[in-house]
Design an enzyme around this catalytic site. Structure first.
Site, PDB file in Angstrom:
ATOM      1  N   ASN A 113      52.874  44.349  41.753  1.00  7.56           N
ATOM      2  CA  ASN A 113      53.352  44.839  43.052  1.00  7.56           C
ATOM      3  C   ASN A 113      54.835  44.634  43.346  1.00  7.56           C
ATOM      4  O   ASN A 113      55.235  44.493  44.505  1.00  7.56           O
ATOM      5  CB  ASN A 113      52.518  44.229  44.194  1.00  7.56           C
ATOM      6  CG  ASN A 113      51.046  44.585  44.075  1.00  7.56           C
ATOM      7  OD1 ASN A 113      50.676  45.395  43.222  1.00  7.56           O
ATOM      8  ND2 ASN A 113      50.202  43.992  44.899  1.00  7.56           N
ATOM      9  N   GLN A 119      47.025  32.220  44.739  1.00 10.62           N
ATOM     10  CA  GLN A 119      47.991  33.151  44.146  1.00 10.62           C
ATOM     11  C   GLN A 119      49.412  32.659  44.432  1.00 10.62           C
ATOM     12  O   GLN A 119      49.799  32.472  45.592  1.00 10.62           O
ATOM     13  CB  GLN A 119      47.854  34.567  44.695  1.00 10.62           C
ATOM     14  CG  GLN A 119      48.817  35.508  43.935  1.00 10.62           C
ATOM     15  CD  GLN A 119      48.846  36.929  44.442  1.00 10.62           C
ATOM     16  OE1 GLN A 119      49.146  37.173  45.607  1.00 10.62           O
ATOM     17  NE2 GLN A 119      48.530  37.881  43.581  1.00 10.62           N
ATOM     18  N   MET A 163      45.362  38.579  49.532  1.00  9.74           N
ATOM     19  CA  MET A 163      45.902  39.391  50.633  1.00  9.74           C
ATOM     20  C   MET A 163      46.740  38.558  51.593  1.00  9.74           C
ATOM     21  O   MET A 163      46.239  37.631  52.223  1.00  9.74           O
ATOM     22  CB  MET A 163      44.759  40.076  51.388  1.00  9.74           C
ATOM     23  CG  MET A 163      44.212  41.277  50.638  1.00  9.74           C
ATOM     24  SD  MET A 163      42.878  42.064  51.518  1.00  9.74           S
ATOM     25  CE  MET A 163      41.592  40.849  51.339  1.00  9.74           C
ATOM     26  N   THR A 164      47.988  38.929  51.692  1.00  6.88           N
ATOM     27  CA  THR A 164      48.903  38.327  52.653  1.00  6.88           C
ATOM     28  C   THR A 164      48.406  38.643  54.057  1.00  6.88           C
ATOM     29  O   THR A 164      48.144  39.801  54.375  1.00  6.88           O
ATOM     30  CB  THR A 164      50.318  38.928  52.430  1.00  6.88           C
ATOM     31  OG1 THR A 164      50.751  38.499  51.148  1.00  6.88           O
ATOM     32  CG2 THR A 164      51.289  38.494  53.503  1.00  6.88           C
ATOM     33  N   ARG A 222      48.204  38.400  37.493  1.00 11.57           N
ATOM     34  CA  ARG A 222      47.920  39.732  38.035  1.00 11.57           C
ATOM     35  C   ARG A 222      49.013  40.719  37.620  1.00 11.57           C
ATOM     36  O   ARG A 222      50.194  40.410  37.706  1.00 11.57           O
ATOM     37  CB  ARG A 222      47.876  39.648  39.565  1.00 11.57           C
ATOM     38  CG  ARG A 222      47.323  40.914  40.192  1.00 11.57           C
ATOM     39  CD  ARG A 222      47.025  40.728  41.675  1.00 11.57           C
ATOM     40  NE  ARG A 222      45.835  41.463  42.018  1.00 11.57           N
ATOM     41  CZ  ARG A 222      45.689  42.155  43.147  1.00 11.57           C
ATOM     42  NH1 ARG A 222      46.628  42.160  44.055  1.00 11.57           N
ATOM     43  NH2 ARG A 222      44.576  42.823  43.380  1.00 11.57           N
TER      44      ARG A 222
HETATM   45  C1  LIG Z   1      46.697  43.306  54.092  1.00 14.56           C
HETATM   46  C2  LIG Z   1      46.923  43.291  52.612  1.00 14.56           C
HETATM   47  C3  LIG Z   1      47.688  42.289  52.040  1.00 14.56           C
HETATM   48  C4  LIG Z   1      47.873  42.223  50.650  1.00 14.56           C
HETATM   49  N1  LIG Z   1      48.565  41.174  50.105  1.00 14.56           N
HETATM   50  C5  LIG Z   1      48.587  40.995  48.753  1.00 14.56           C
HETATM   51  C6  LIG Z   1      49.097  39.794  48.185  1.00 14.56           C
HETATM   52  O1  LIG Z   1      49.518  38.843  48.869  1.00 14.56           O
HETATM   53  N2  LIG Z   1      49.064  39.686  46.831  1.00 14.56           N
HETATM   54  C7  LIG Z   1      48.581  40.694  46.022  1.00 14.56           C
HETATM   55  O2  LIG Z   1      48.568  40.543  44.803  1.00 14.56           O
HETATM   56  N3  LIG Z   1      48.075  41.817  46.551  1.00 14.56           N
HETATM   57  C8  LIG Z   1      48.039  41.983  47.884  1.00 14.56           C
HETATM   58  N4  LIG Z   1      47.433  43.088  48.422  1.00 14.56           N
HETATM   59  C9  LIG Z   1      46.797  44.087  47.530  1.00 14.56           C
HETATM   60  C10 LIG Z   1      45.300  43.784  47.356  1.00 14.56           C
HETATM   61  O3  LIG Z   1      45.108  42.577  46.657  1.00 14.56           O
HETATM   62  C11 LIG Z   1      44.594  44.918  46.589  1.00 14.56           C
HETATM   63  O4  LIG Z   1      45.227  45.059  45.339  1.00 14.56           O
HETATM   64  C12 LIG Z   1      44.627  46.243  47.329  1.00 14.56           C
HETATM   65  O5  LIG Z   1      44.214  46.075  48.678  1.00 14.56           O
HETATM   66  C13 LIG Z   1      43.717  47.277  46.634  1.00 14.56           C
HETATM   67  O6  LIG Z   1      42.376  46.804  46.617  1.00 14.56           O
HETATM   68  P1  LIG Z   1      41.281  47.433  47.614  1.00 14.56           P
HETATM   69  O7  LIG Z   1      41.305  48.928  47.359  1.00 14.56           O
HETATM   70  O8  LIG Z   1      39.982  46.796  47.288  1.00 14.56           O
HETATM   71  O9  LIG Z   1      41.749  47.138  49.026  1.00 14.56           O
HETATM   72  C14 LIG Z   1      47.275  43.205  49.806  1.00 14.56           C
HETATM   73  C15 LIG Z   1      46.505  44.219  50.399  1.00 14.56           C
HETATM   74  C16 LIG Z   1      46.311  44.265  51.772  1.00 14.56           C
HETATM   75  C17 LIG Z   1      45.427  45.348  52.365  1.00 14.56           C
END
Ligand SMILES: Cc1cc2nc3c(=O)[nH]c(=O)nc-3n(C[C@H](O)[C@H](O)[C@H](O)COP(=O)(O)O)c2cc1C
Length: 362
Positions: free
Chosen positions: A181, A101, A28-29, A230
């Site tokens: 993504n 990542q 998560m960024t 991923r």
């Molecule tokens: C604040 C935020 C930042 C994210 N940044 C990334 C990222 O840097 N790389 C990535 O692969 N996914 C990123 N995601 C997606 C999450 O890894 C994840 O796939 C998504 O939140 C769904 O999972 P969850 O339902 O458990 O939240 C981000 C999600 C959130 C909420």
């Protein structure tokens, strides 16, 4: 008991990685890396979450061209490497495991967020037409990327290799390539964002070539069992239009990743499960790939338990729940309530909404 069903809270021996449970913190960024350098606040954030079996860091830029967002960290210079060492040491001291990542944004960026002399690059010069936050000017449009010519394409693969070696030097247990993504790797997969006529565009094999070559080069550099990737089949995030051959593209990728003998596939499965055409894709990928499978996307404790016990997945990753619940594994295991995350502070600098979420208290 022999052949007893695996359990979300039980340890997992994954090649050279010993994980204390099958709960993964999703990448998560969080945009706290001022100057693109990891800092003490970030180390504190990750160490608070070290009870996860595995932490996957926020998307981290393998090169200056890969920095499209404000305040995302990199792993291409000495200062960044030293900053990340503090993170990996702190997490390891707590008995956690942590994988970096590597995220190359490709066309998802704006020059306001990028250092002088960098270039937004992509398989083809097609603007994502998306909005991008910048610290200097607020919301702007993404810039049009420059098409990678063959020599810069090969140089980009080399950037991934150097970044992966840097990650290992900084103490990471491995790297995850961000092939999901709508970022650079996925931009090669999709025929709407990749209109190349050379060997990197056109057929499924050609569109997958860049992803496979990056994975192979990184695997050769640091060891295949230190590499995961991923994917987000059927995902449309970051202006990724649907296309006809999604199913066969990811079947092919799962088989190719298997040949490369990497540690894991990490699949954001929500879009595939919701789409009529995607039915069966996740289990087909599981069948073709004999390494570990991590699933993600809206999982609750109950769904994660079912996925692990039925062997549909080896691990499950949780995103937003980990933001507001640093002790998520404890709360899942003991059926405690979850704190809700505050979306307003997802990407703001500072500790608010980052390191100030409390542990569970009776
Ligand atoms: C604040 C935020 C930042 C994210 N940044 C990334 C990222 O840097 N790389 C990535 O692969 N996914 C990123 N995601 C997606 C999450 O890894 C994840 O796939 C998504 O939140 C769904 O999972 P969850 O339902 O458990 O939240 C981000 C999600 C959130 C909420």
């Amino acid at each position: 008991m022999l052949n007893s069903a695996p359990n979300l809270f039980a340890s997992l021996n994954a090649d050279n990685l010993k994980l204390k449970n099958r709960i993964v913190m999703a990448p998560m960024t969080r945009s706290r890396a001022i100057g693109n350098v990891p800092n003490d606040l970030m180390a504190q954030y990750y160490v608070q979450r070290a009870s996860a079996g595995l932490i996957i860091t926020e998307g981290t830029a393998p090169s200056p061209n890969a920095l499209g967002y404000p305040r995302i960290p990199g792993i291409f210079d000495y200062e960044q490497l030293e900053g990340w060492k503090k993170v990996t040491e702190a997490v390891h001291e707590k008995g956690g495991k942590i994988i970096m990542q590597l995220m190359h944004v490709g066309r998802i960026g704006n020059y306001e967020n990028m250092p002088e002399g960098t270039t937004l690059v992509a398989p083809s010069a097609i603007n994502a037409d998306a909005e991008m936050f910048t610290d200097a000017k607020g919301l702007l449009k993404t810039n049009t990327p420059k098409e990678l010519d063959l020599s810069s394409l090969h140089a980009t693969i080399e950037e991934f290799v150097i970044a992966s070696k840097n990650a290992i030097s900084a103490g990471f247990d491995g790297v995850e390539l961000h092939g999901a993504n709508g970022y650079l790797l996925e931009q090669f997969l999709n025929p709407h964002t990749n209109t190349r006529t050379d060997e990197y565009g056109g057929s499924i094999e050609n569109r997958c070539r860049f992803v496979i070559e990056v994975t192979q080069a990184v695997a050769e550099a640091i060891g295949s069992k230190r590499v995961g990737i991923r994917f987000s089949p059927y995902g449309i995030f970051n202006s990724m239009p649907k296309y006809d051959e999604v199913y066969t593209t990811y079947e092919y990728l799962a088989k190719e990743m298997n040949k490369l003998n990497i540690l894991y596939l990490h699949v954001v499965d929500a879009a595939a499960r919701q789409s009529q055409e995607g039915i069966g894709l996740i289990s087909a990928m599981r069948g073709y790939f004999t390494g570990l499978l991590i699933l993600n996307g809206g999982y609750t404790g109950e769904r994660a338990t079912a996925a692990i016990e039925s062997r549909e997945a080896d691990m499950v990753s949780f995103g937003s729940l980990f933001i507001a619940n640093p002790d998520l594994p404890y709360r899942l295991e003991h059926d405690k309530h979850f704190t809700q995350p505050d979306e307003a502070t997802f990407y703001t600098p500072g500790e608010k909404g980052y390191t100030d979420y409390p542990l569970y208290k009776e």
